[in-house]
Design a protein around this motif. Sequence first.
Motif, PDB file in Angstrom:
ATOM      1  N   SER A   8       0.828  -1.204   0.000  1.00  0.00           N
ATOM      2  CA  SER A   8       0.000   0.000   0.000  1.00  0.00           C
ATOM      3  C   SER A   8       0.866   1.261   0.000  1.00  0.00           C
ATOM      4  CB  SER A   8      -0.947  -0.009   1.203  1.00  0.00           C
ATOM      5  OG  SER A   8      -0.201   0.035   2.406  1.00  0.00           O
ATOM      6  N   ALA A   9       2.024   1.225   0.668  1.00  0.00           N
ATOM      7  CA  ALA A   9       2.918   2.388   0.678  1.00  0.00           C
ATOM      8  C   ALA A   9       3.483   2.622  -0.720  1.00  0.00           C
ATOM      9  CB  ALA A   9       4.039   2.192   1.685  1.00  0.00           C
ATOM     10  N   TRP A  10       3.872   1.546  -1.420  1.00  0.00           N
ATOM     11  CA  TRP A  10       4.381   1.702  -2.784  1.00  0.00           C
ATOM     12  C   TRP A  10       3.277   2.225  -3.690  1.00  0.00           C
ATOM     13  CZ3 TRP A  10       8.539   2.583  -5.229  1.00  0.00           C
ATOM     14  CH2 TRP A  10       8.604   2.424  -6.618  1.00  0.00           C
ATOM     15  N   SER A  11       2.065   1.789  -3.484  1.00  0.00           N
ATOM     16  CA  SER A  11       0.941   2.262  -4.270  1.00  0.00           C
ATOM     17  C   SER A  11       0.720   3.759  -4.036  1.00  0.00           C
ATOM     18  CB  SER A  11      -0.318   1.478  -3.905  1.00  0.00           C
ATOM     19  OG  SER A  11      -1.425   1.998  -4.577  1.00  0.00           O
ATOM     20  N   THR A  12       0.825   4.211  -2.814  1.00  0.00           N
ATOM     21  CA  THR A  12       0.674   5.628  -2.491  1.00  0.00           C
ATOM     22  C   THR A  12       1.784   6.441  -3.134  1.00  0.00           C
ATOM     23  OG1 THR A  12      -0.347   5.037  -0.390  1.00  0.00           O
ATOM     24  CG2 THR A  12       0.473   7.281  -0.603  1.00  0.00           C
ATOM     25  N   SER A  14       3.589   5.638  -5.856  1.00  0.00           N
ATOM     26  CA  SER A  14       3.427   5.683  -7.306  1.00  0.00           C
ATOM     27  C   SER A  14       2.253   6.568  -7.705  1.00  0.00           C
ATOM     28  CB  SER A  14       3.258   4.269  -7.872  1.00  0.00           C
ATOM     29  OG  SER A  14       2.124   3.656  -7.333  1.00  0.00           O
ATOM     30  N   ARG A  15       1.217   6.584  -6.906  1.00  0.00           N
ATOM     31  CA  ARG A  15       0.079   7.459  -7.169  1.00  0.00           C
ATOM     32  C   ARG A  15       0.499   8.925  -7.048  1.00  0.00           C
ATOM     33  NH1 ARG A  15      -3.946   5.997  -3.236  1.00  0.00           N
ATOM     34  NH2 ARG A  15      -3.841   4.008  -4.293  1.00  0.00           N
ATOM     35  N   THR A  16       1.305   9.247  -6.056  1.00  0.00           N
ATOM     36  CA  THR A  16       1.782  10.613  -5.868  1.00  0.00           C
ATOM     37  C   THR A  16       2.668  11.045  -7.027  1.00  0.00           C
ATOM     38  OG1 THR A  16       1.719  10.298  -3.474  1.00  0.00           O
ATOM     39  CG2 THR A  16       3.010  12.152  -4.285  1.00  0.00           C
ATOM     40  N   PHE A  18       2.596   9.857 -10.083  1.00  0.00           N
ATOM     41  CA  PHE A  18       1.752  10.002 -11.262  1.00  0.00           C
ATOM     42  C   PHE A  18       0.977  11.318 -11.234  1.00  0.00           C
ATOM     43  CE2 PHE A  18      -2.383   9.547 -13.322  1.00  0.00           C
ATOM     44  CZ  PHE A  18      -1.954   9.364 -14.628  1.00  0.00           C
ATOM     45  N   ILE A  19       0.408  11.685 -10.088  1.00  0.00           N
ATOM     46  CA  ILE A  19      -0.346  12.935  -9.978  1.00  0.00           C
ATOM     47  C   ILE A  19       0.568  14.130 -10.213  1.00  0.00           C
ATOM     48  CG2 ILE A  19      -1.584  14.422  -8.336  1.00  0.00           C
ATOM     49  CD1 ILE A  19      -2.849  11.860  -7.205  1.00  0.00           C
ATOM     50  N   ALA A  20       1.789  14.081  -9.655  1.00  0.00           N
ATOM     51  CA  ALA A  20       2.741  15.177  -9.880  1.00  0.00           C
ATOM     52  C   ALA A  20       3.098  15.285 -11.362  1.00  0.00           C
ATOM     53  CB  ALA A  20       3.993  14.959  -9.042  1.00  0.00           C
ATOM     54  N   PHE A  21       3.345  14.152 -12.012  1.00  0.00           N
ATOM     55  CA  PHE A  21       3.647  14.152 -13.443  1.00  0.00           C
ATOM     56  C   PHE A  21       2.476  14.707 -14.246  1.00  0.00           C
ATOM     57  CE2 PHE A  21       3.354  11.993 -17.554  1.00  0.00           C
ATOM     58  CZ  PHE A  21       4.532  12.444 -18.143  1.00  0.00           C
TER      59      PHE A  21
END
Length: 86
Positions: A8-12, A14-16, A18-21
């Motif tokens: 779940s930490a890796w998912s958070t 990678s989500r962060t 992606f949102i920044a990109f």
Amino acid sequence: MNDNHSPSAWSTYSRTVFIAFAVIAAGLIAYEHRVHVLGVLSWLLILACPLMHMFMHHGHGVHSGHDHSGHDARMTPHKPKEKEDV
């Protein structure tokens, strides 16, 4: 393989990333194409007029399914009562 990060930490993370990109990419695209976007805004305003007309008047034509029994009484202008000469 001993991972220190939970899934779940890796998912958070990678989500962060992606949102920044996505935010940076959207900002760059908006900056580069602002002339095109600003040129279209005037046409969007002109095209909005017929759409607003259709939605605000609920279209013209078929009114057979509506009950307008009190509609005429509300739409006629109110005439003040005339005073009688005594």
